[in-house]
Scaffold this active site. Structure first.
Site, PDB file in Angstrom:
ATOM      1  N   SER A 408      69.146  23.000  43.431  1.00  0.00           N
ATOM      2  CA  SER A 408      70.207  23.537  42.568  1.00  0.00           C
ATOM      3  C   SER A 408      70.705  24.891  43.055  1.00  0.00           C
ATOM      4  O   SER A 408      71.753  25.359  42.616  1.00  0.00           O
ATOM      5  CB  SER A 408      69.696  23.674  41.135  1.00  0.00           C
ATOM      6  OG  SER A 408      68.532  24.472  41.092  1.00  0.00           O
ATOM      7  N   HIS A 429      73.181  17.522  44.270  1.00  0.00           N
ATOM      8  CA  HIS A 429      72.648  18.277  43.130  1.00  0.00           C
ATOM      9  C   HIS A 429      72.972  17.542  41.830  1.00  0.00           C
ATOM     10  O   HIS A 429      74.103  17.562  41.352  1.00  0.00           O
ATOM     11  CB  HIS A 429      73.241  19.692  43.127  1.00  0.00           C
ATOM     12  CG  HIS A 429      72.793  20.523  41.959  1.00  0.00           C
ATOM     13  ND1 HIS A 429      73.533  21.564  41.461  1.00  0.00           N
ATOM     14  CD2 HIS A 429      71.677  20.445  41.180  1.00  0.00           C
ATOM     15  CE1 HIS A 429      72.902  22.087  40.430  1.00  0.00           C
ATOM     16  NE2 HIS A 429      71.779  21.429  40.239  1.00  0.00           N
ATOM     17  N   GLU A 441      77.097  17.495  42.193  1.00  0.00           N
ATOM     18  CA  GLU A 441      77.613  18.470  43.165  1.00  0.00           C
ATOM     19  C   GLU A 441      77.125  18.031  44.542  1.00  0.00           C
ATOM     20  O   GLU A 441      75.911  18.000  44.790  1.00  0.00           O
ATOM     21  CB  GLU A 441      77.059  19.872  42.866  1.00  0.00           C
ATOM     22  CG  GLU A 441      77.933  20.743  42.024  1.00  0.00           C
ATOM     23  CD  GLU A 441      77.394  22.175  41.914  1.00  0.00           C
ATOM     24  OE1 GLU A 441      78.213  23.089  41.825  1.00  0.00           O
ATOM     25  OE2 GLU A 441      76.165  22.376  41.905  1.00  0.00           O
ATOM     26  N   ASN A 479      75.907  26.881  39.007  1.00  0.00           N
ATOM     27  CA  ASN A 479      74.822  27.831  38.764  1.00  0.00           C
ATOM     28  C   ASN A 479      75.183  29.241  39.227  1.00  0.00           C
ATOM     29  O   ASN A 479      74.741  30.227  38.629  1.00  0.00           O
ATOM     30  CB  ASN A 479      73.535  27.358  39.448  1.00  0.00           C
ATOM     31  CG  ASN A 479      72.883  26.219  38.694  1.00  0.00           C
ATOM     32  OD1 ASN A 479      73.042  26.092  37.483  1.00  0.00           O
ATOM     33  ND2 ASN A 479      72.159  25.366  39.391  1.00  0.00           N
TER      34      ASN A 479
END
Length: 693
Positions: A408, A429, A441, A479
């Site tokens: 991540s 991800h 992702e 993130n």
């Protein structure tokens, strides 16, 4: 008649009109004109019945939404429906693939409907921010009753052909080639009496309005501030309380009000954005994915198990590889428990569960990697561990097999450096829970080949994910952006807010969970470990963790949790926050909701602009798609970059500068791209359009 959009064929005295507007047969102007003229031509030629069917892979996906912002050209859908409903011979809709939105409304206007066993039927307009606008809210209740229609229209969820027949709006489910079967059915039934949906009153007469209103209230509780579900309930209610013609007026009023509204613009922005995200700038048009028939997932933990379920759900055989039998057994048992809950809820048949479970296997033998067409690593976030695993995978996997990491935050290029095939290493991800969340992702490293990216995208599509290809950086898109709001969260708490204030504001905006509740769900110790690795601090969050408050898993974090995991404000947390304010000599004050919202969203927008500057995301809408599919951002708000465009980038720039000065947050200094666009009067959306041109 527009021959290019509607084909006219004949089988004796049964005539066939085929909608031919690939790929999904939307009801654009040429199709409507072709249908209107086609009905007249069939009648003129003495048809005994007319079969209306879609060419290609489906009946019709509904209205052409790109025409919404343009002056409507005749004929309208209601005019087409009038031609069908006044036809002296029956018009039978033959549905394969999907009949959605205006496509289903077209079918509902026909005298009868037949369907292939694999067909799905639905009215998903609510998901685009408006109500069905061509009579769907009035015809469907007259065929299946008010409450059943309400459920379909307010949720927007499609039903199978078998369920549609059970509910009563499909007359027959036909095996074999649908067009020939529908012609035979039409010939057999042409002489019988049909009652049009608009004429049916039997399913709505004497409706229990108290029960209807209770069902509507229960459904609307889930809508969290979205307007279109309310409009749908109003329109369906009109079907039970007013004449067909007056009900159409109510429906039209709701449609016009909602389609012009902010929420519908946002939902359509995300809808088209998801399609745009599937087109990766720079990828050669002839790039083909590598064939993937079998997958291996490394790790049977929460993420690994969820990823394995995604493959099994899609019918792709998958093997989970774990270090020891005990961990493997725990992981497989959790997968089984997830499926069993879905069976118990009625959303999955026992037969389908058995099929999915048969596609999932587990092992502790690394030789399983030799059989894989793709390997997805899903172990904990530790670069040394990941490098060790990828070196091992590189030695075992066949040449030409893609090796993907579910990291991540970690550097994909560093992970790829442990292999002799960096061109075949990508990030995939997934978001937790992986078997539920839609976003994938796909991280492109410096060496990742287009073929590897195409393979990851193909796999993502096959397992039902919304793919967004992003560049390689710390935290990628989602993130990285959410990480930038941490300073402002701490400042808000120091200055006078409490966790429940921040979460209340964000959830009122439409977020599935506020940031404090989300932290408790993920585990506050995980965030603390990331901060430690990065050498950053968060005084209040660190103090919470120092008290052993890690979130839901310990029964207390930002909140106290009861046995049902319901959260409750905790005086101990309030005391910790007030103590921190005193230590930092900050005088606490009442903070307005609007300020809380801006200070939570603006840091993400600013970082999103930097992500665009660096080319980590190709388009602003890609960022919005990431947030709406992976971070609980309400699609009816359009995403952070859409929000910024609607505020106006001059206002965004000025607010960022104000909060940067007021709070000392260097991250809030307006990004160069925001400064540039604000000075030019530009928008993120227009920037993407210029690039495309």
């Amino acid at each position: 008649m527009e021959e290019s959009f509607v084909e006219h064929a004949r089988d004796g005295d049964i005539h066939v009109l085929r909608i031919a507007n690939p790929p999904v047969n939307t009801l654009r102007t040429g199709v409507r004109a072709g249908l209107h003229a086609g009905i007249a031509a069939c009648l003129k030629e003495g048809a005994r019945a007319i079969v209306l069917i879609g060419a290609g892979r489906m009946f019709s996906a509904g209205a052409e939404m790109t025409e919404f912002s343009k002056p409507r050209q005749p004929p309208s859908l209601p005019e087409v429906f009038d031609a069908i409903e006044t036809s002296r011979v029956p018009v039978i809709a033959a549905i394969h693939g999907s009949a959605l939105g205006g496509g289903l409304e077209l079918a509902l206007a026909c005298h009868a409907r037949v369907a292939a066993p694999t067909a799905t039927l639905g009215l998903p307009e609510v998901k685009r921010g408006f109500v069905p606008g061509a009579g769907g809210t009035q015809r469907l209740p007259r065929l299946i009753g008010g409450e059943a229609a309400l459920r379909m229209i307010v949720t927007g969820e499609p039903v199978s052909a078998a369920e549609a027949q059970r509910l009563g709006f499909v007359d027959a489910v036909l095996d074999g080639k649908l067009e020939q079967a529908a012609i035979a059915w039409a010939r057999e039934n042409a002489g019988r009496s049909f009652t049009l949906a608009r004429k049916r009153e039997d399913r709505i007469q004497g409706a229990d309005m108290a029960a209807f209103d209770a069902a509507a209230a229960a459904l609307l509780k889930r809508s969290r501030g979205q307007e279109s579900p309310k409009g749908c309930a109003v329109a369906v209610r009109a079907a039970l309380t007013q004449s067909f013609e007056d009900g159409l007026i109510v429906e039209r009023e709701q449609f016009q009000r909602l389609v012009a509204g902010e929420q519908s613009h946002a939902l359509r922005h995300v809808f088209f954005g998801e399609r745009e995200a599937a087109r990766v700038p720079g990828m050669p048009a002839d790039t083909l994915p590598l064939p993937v028939k079998r997958a291996v997932v490394i790790g049977a933990g929460t993420m690994g198990g969820g990823i394995a379920m995604c493959f099994a759900n899609a019918g792709i055989p998958v093997t989970v590889l774990e270090q020891d039998e005990a961990a493997l057994a725990r992981g497989l048992k959790k997968c089984e428990a997830n499926w069993e809950r879905t069976v118990a809820s009625g959303k999955l048949s026992a037969e389908e569960y058995a099929k999915r479970r048969a596609a999932l296997s587990g092992t502790t033998d690394w030789d399983a990697v030799k059989e894989a067409d793709i390997v997805v690593e899903a172990v904990f976030e530790d670069m040394a561990v990941k490098k060790e695993i990828f070196a091992k995978l590189d030695a075992l996997a066949r040449p030409g097999v893609v090796l993907a990491s579910n990291t991540s935050t970690l550097d994909i290029d560093a992970i790829a450096s442990a292999t002799k095939r960096p061109e075949l290493v990508v990030g995939m991800h997934f978001f937790s829970p992986a078997n539920v969340m839609k976003l994938l992702e796909i991280v492109r490293g410096q060496a990742s080949s287009w073929e590897a990216i195409a393979t990851a995208m193909d796999v993502g599509k096959r397992i039902g994910k919304v793919n967004v290809v992003v560049g390689n950086c710390d935290g990628f898109v989602g993130n990285r952006m959410t990480g930038k709001r941490g300073f402002q969260l701490e400042r808000l708490l120091l200055e006078g807010a409490l966790p429940q204030d921040v979460d209340r504001v964000m959830e009122a905006y439409g977020m599935a969970m506020g940031p404090c509740a989300t932290g408790d769900l993920a585990g506050l110790d995980i965030g603390a470990a990331v901060r430690k690795a990065r050498g950053t601090v968060a005084p209040i969050a660190d103090a919470i963790v120092a008290k052993g408050r890690f979130g839901q898993k310990t029964g207390k974090g930002w909140y106290l949790y009861d046995e049902k995991r319901q959260r409750h404000p905790d005086p101990e947390v309030t005391a910790l926050i007030e103590e921190a304010s005193a230590q930092h000599q900050v005088t606490r004050r009442r903070i307005e909701d609007a300020e809380i919202l801006e200070r939570m969203l603006l840091p993400m927008v600013n970082e999103g602009a930097r992500i665009l500057e660096e080319g980590i995301a190709s388009r602003a809408v890609d960022i919005d798609v990431v947030f709406c599919n992976g971070f609980g951002w309400p699609a009816f708000r359009g995403g952070p970059m859409f929000w910024a465009d609607r505020m106006g980038l001059k206002a965004v720039r000025d607010k960022l500068a104000h909060y940067a000065a007021a709070t000392g947050d260097a991250n809030l200094k307006p990004a160069a791209l925001i400064e540039k666009l604000a000075a030019e009067g530009g928008t993120f959306a227009a920037m993407a359009q210029k690039k495309a041109a």
